[in-house]
Write a protein that holds these residues in place. Structure first.
Motif, short mmCIF file in Angstrom:
data_model
loop_
_atom_site.label_atom_id
_atom_site.label_comp_id
_atom_site.label_asym_id
_atom_site.label_seq_id
_atom_site.Cartn_x
_atom_site.Cartn_y
_atom_site.Cartn_z
N VAL A 56 -7.15 -4.26 -4.56
CA VAL A 56 -7.05 -2.99 -3.83
C VAL A 56 -5.63 -2.45 -3.88
CG1 VAL A 56 -7.21 -1.88 -1.56
CG2 VAL A 56 -9.00 -3.47 -2.31
N TRP A 57 -4.65 -3.30 -3.53
CA TRP A 57 -3.27 -2.85 -3.50
C TRP A 57 -2.72 -2.60 -4.90
CZ3 TRP A 57 -1.19 -0.64 0.40
CH2 TRP A 57 -1.59 -0.97 1.70
N ALA A 58 -3.18 -3.36 -5.87
CA ALA A 58 -2.76 -3.13 -7.25
C ALA A 58 -3.24 -1.77 -7.73
CB ALA A 58 -3.30 -4.23 -8.16
N THR A 59 -4.46 -1.41 -7.35
CA THR A 59 -5.00 -0.10 -7.73
C THR A 59 -4.24 1.02 -7.05
OG1 THR A 59 -7.22 -1.07 -7.98
CG2 THR A 59 -7.07 1.32 -7.79
N ILE A 60 -3.99 0.87 -5.75
CA ILE A 60 -3.25 1.91 -5.02
C ILE A 60 -1.86 2.10 -5.61
CG2 ILE A 60 -2.17 2.46 -2.79
CD1 ILE A 60 -4.57 1.10 -1.44
N PHE A 94 -3.24 -2.54 -15.35
CA PHE A 94 -3.05 -3.90 -15.85
C PHE A 94 -1.69 -4.45 -15.44
CE2 PHE A 94 -6.16 -3.48 -19.64
CZ PHE A 94 -7.17 -4.04 -18.88
N PHE A 95 -0.66 -3.60 -15.51
CA PHE A 95 0.68 -4.05 -15.17
C PHE A 95 0.78 -4.44 -13.69
CE2 PHE A 95 4.82 -2.98 -13.28
CZ PHE A 95 5.62 -3.91 -13.94
N THR A 96 0.23 -3.60 -12.80
CA THR A 96 0.35 -3.90 -11.37
C THR A 96 -0.46 -5.14 -10.98
OG1 THR A 96 -1.47 -2.35 -10.87
CG2 THR A 96 0.79 -1.50 -10.72
N TYR A 97 -1.58 -5.38 -11.69
CA TYR A 97 -2.43 -6.50 -11.30
C TYR A 97 -2.07 -7.80 -12.03
CZ TYR A 97 -6.64 -9.05 -9.92
OH TYR A 97 -7.51 -9.96 -9.40
N PHE A 98 -1.76 -7.71 -13.33
CA PHE A 98 -1.47 -8.90 -14.12
C PHE A 98 0.02 -9.12 -14.36
CE2 PHE A 98 -5.78 -7.64 -15.62
CZ PHE A 98 -6.46 -8.77 -15.21
N GLY A 99 0.80 -8.02 -14.36
CA GLY A 99 2.22 -8.13 -14.65
C GLY A 99 3.09 -8.46 -13.45
N LEU A 100 2.78 -7.84 -12.30
CA LEU A 100 3.61 -8.06 -11.11
C LEU A 100 3.62 -9.52 -10.65
CD1 LEU A 100 3.02 -4.87 -8.91
CD2 LEU A 100 4.99 -5.46 -10.35
N PRO A 101 2.51 -10.27 -10.80
CA PRO A 101 2.58 -11.70 -10.41
C PRO A 101 3.68 -12.46 -11.13
CG PRO A 101 0.30 -11.03 -10.62
CD PRO A 101 1.13 -9.87 -11.11
N ASN A 102 4.01 -12.05 -12.37
CA ASN A 102 5.10 -12.71 -13.10
C ASN A 102 6.46 -12.39 -12.50
OD1 ASN A 102 3.36 -13.88 -15.02
ND2 ASN A 102 3.31 -12.00 -16.21
N LEU A 103 6.50 -11.36 -11.66
CA LEU A 103 7.74 -10.98 -10.99
C LEU A 103 7.77 -11.48 -9.55
CD1 LEU A 103 8.01 -7.29 -12.30
CD2 LEU A 103 9.12 -9.34 -13.22
N GLY A 104 6.77 -12.27 -9.18
CA GLY A 104 6.74 -12.86 -7.85
C GLY A 104 5.96 -12.08 -6.82
N PHE A 105 5.27 -11.01 -7.24
CA PHE A 105 4.50 -10.20 -6.29
C PHE A 105 3.04 -10.23 -6.73
CE2 PHE A 105 3.09 -5.80 -4.96
CZ PHE A 105 2.90 -6.15 -3.63
N ARG A 106 2.15 -10.70 -5.88
CA ARG A 106 0.75 -10.85 -6.22
C ARG A 106 -0.13 -9.95 -5.35
NH1 ARG A 106 -0.04 -15.18 -9.48
NH2 ARG A 106 1.73 -16.60 -9.73
N PRO A 107 -0.31 -8.70 -5.75
CA PRO A 107 -1.14 -7.80 -4.96
C PRO A 107 -2.63 -8.07 -5.17
CG PRO A 107 -0.39 -6.69 -6.93
CD PRO A 107 0.27 -8.04 -6.92
#
Length: 217
Positions: free
Chosen positions: A89-93, A73-86
């Motif tokens: 596939v990349w969020a899972t990896i 959840f953090f890599t897919y929904f949280g990182l966009p708030n930090l300016g990175f939108r994976p």
């Protein structure tokens, strides 16, 4: 029987194979990344570098005790708030590498600790530096001890990729859900085919590990 025949039409099987391909690609990338990072972290914990090793240990303990789903959840929904939108596939990896690296770090550290301390003493007595003894004498022996645990962890990683269905990763589980979502009579055939495909991939990995064990023995 008719439900099984219809469920296993070429269109459905091809769709499942496309999902399996994504599962395999994500797993390979995650295994490679987590093995490299986890090995480095494990060595850092073992050599007990002042300040660095304790900090790494705290980080490892924190991540190991978090649910993998939360990290996804953090890599897919949280990182966009930090300016990175994976992508999914990349969020899972990324999530898999973050989580599995901490698991592998402990496996590596435990494997090194399991090597007879006399091996290090003997290597140093023969003129090898600490780093030379660690990488040329200790780690090769530790690898034999940690290989079964590593393979077990990698197999768990492959199965855990199914959790990423919740972020719409187009993997095997996701594609199967799409198929039986269109016809509920396909649920049992799809579950059976998913089980077979996961078994084939995981069993193939276990066969590779057995071959490696024989070569290392």
């Amino acid at each position: 029987m008719k439900d099984f025949i219809d469920a296993y039409s070429w269109i459905n099987l091809r769709y499942l194979l496309e999902g399996l391909w994504i599962t395999v690609l994500v797993s390979i990338a995650s295994i490679a990344g987590s093995y490299v990072i986890g090995s480095i972290l494990g060595v850092i914990r073992y050599v007990n570098i002042k300040i660095v090793s304790p900090v790494v240990g705290v980080i490892i303990d924190i991540i190991r005790n978090l649910p993998l789903l939360l990290i996804i959840f953090f890599t897919y929904f949280g990182l966009p708030n930090l300016g990175f939108r994976p992508s999914s596939v990349w969020a899972t990896i990324l999530a898999m590498i973050i989580f599995e690296s901490t698991m592998i770090a402990e496996i590596v550290r435990s494997g090194i600790v399991a090597v007879d301390p006399g091996q290090m003493e003997g290597a140093r007595a023969n003129g090898l530096s600490y780093s030379q003894a660690l990488f040329k004498i200790i780690l090769p022996q530790a690898m034999k001890k940690m290989l079964p645990a590593l393979v077990s962890q990698f197999i768990s990683l492959i199965k855990d990729t199914s959790l990423a269905t919740i972020i719409v990763l187009p993997d095997l589980m996701h594609n199967a859900q799409i198929v039986y979502g269109q016809n509920t009579t396909y649920i049992l055939p799809m579950f059976l085919m998913i089980a077979i495909m996961y078994f084939i991939v995981c069993y193939a990995l276990s066969l590779v590990s057995r071959g490696l064990e024989k070569r290392l023995s």
